[in-house]
Design an enzyme around this catalytic site. Sequence first.
Site: not given
Ligand code: F6R
Length: 251
Positions: A67, A136, A138, A143
């Site tokens: 992303d 959550n 994701h 989401e």
């Molecule tokens: C990042 C991504 C997100 C993160 C997730 C966890 O490229 O796709 O799904 O893996 O939000 O984020 P952290 O590791 O910062 O807790």
Amino acid sequence: MKIIEVLSYEEMSTKAANFIIQQINQDPSSVLGLATGETTLGLYKKLVQDHYLNNTSYQNIRTLNLDEYVGLAENDPQSYRTYMNNQLFNHVDLPIQQTHLPDGMAKNLVEECLRYDELIYNIGGADIQLLGIGQNGHIGFNEPGTSFQSNTHVVELMDSTRKANARYFSSINDVPTHAITMGIQSIFNSKKILLLASGHKKANAIERLLNGKVNEDLPVSILKNHEDITLIADREALSLTKKNDGIYSTY
Ligand code: F6R
């Protein structure tokens, strides 16, 4: 699902790095699906150390990131391109043209999503997709409520996700409201999945993943249907999940 319980973030990062290094050793022209965020920082550090110590080569590796924020230029300090360059790409022998992220500055975002899907298709998808998990549930920026059949698309970020990511920006108002994310279908099509979780903040999502049903309200839950998925999680992330004689209640 194979579940590896570790004691700490450090141990998670070491085990995850070994997993990726093994993939590269087995197939030096692997396609690596990569993620950004706090969870993967330690792992990238270990990959860089390994590159210097053991000469693991990325010459023929290609990468596909999950992303990118909409509206941040590639060289913006908070863009995921900058994160990847700083954490990994600039420190290993990976030709930069073999690294791919969605372009959050594209004039036509719909066309950009199609371009990214075509790229994923032409490359043949990821041999291994690395994933963190949102509080959550994701994956990528998919989401809760996102269709399991989704392809690359533009998402409006939930307030909770913007708050969770605000720590990297000077204020919550600076956190972009939209992102481009690889869809759940493309993530699921990866040959192997490596899911990482560390800390109490992830415990609820991990408990719902391991004990709940496959449901679009919890995007990560689709991975229970994947035939080659490994979860490496520390004790804190597994703290709400009941365990019987070393086997997690539903596995
Ligand atoms: C990042 C991504 C997100 C993160 C997730 C966890 O490229 O796709 O799904 O893996 O939000 O984020 P952290 O590791 O910062 O807790």
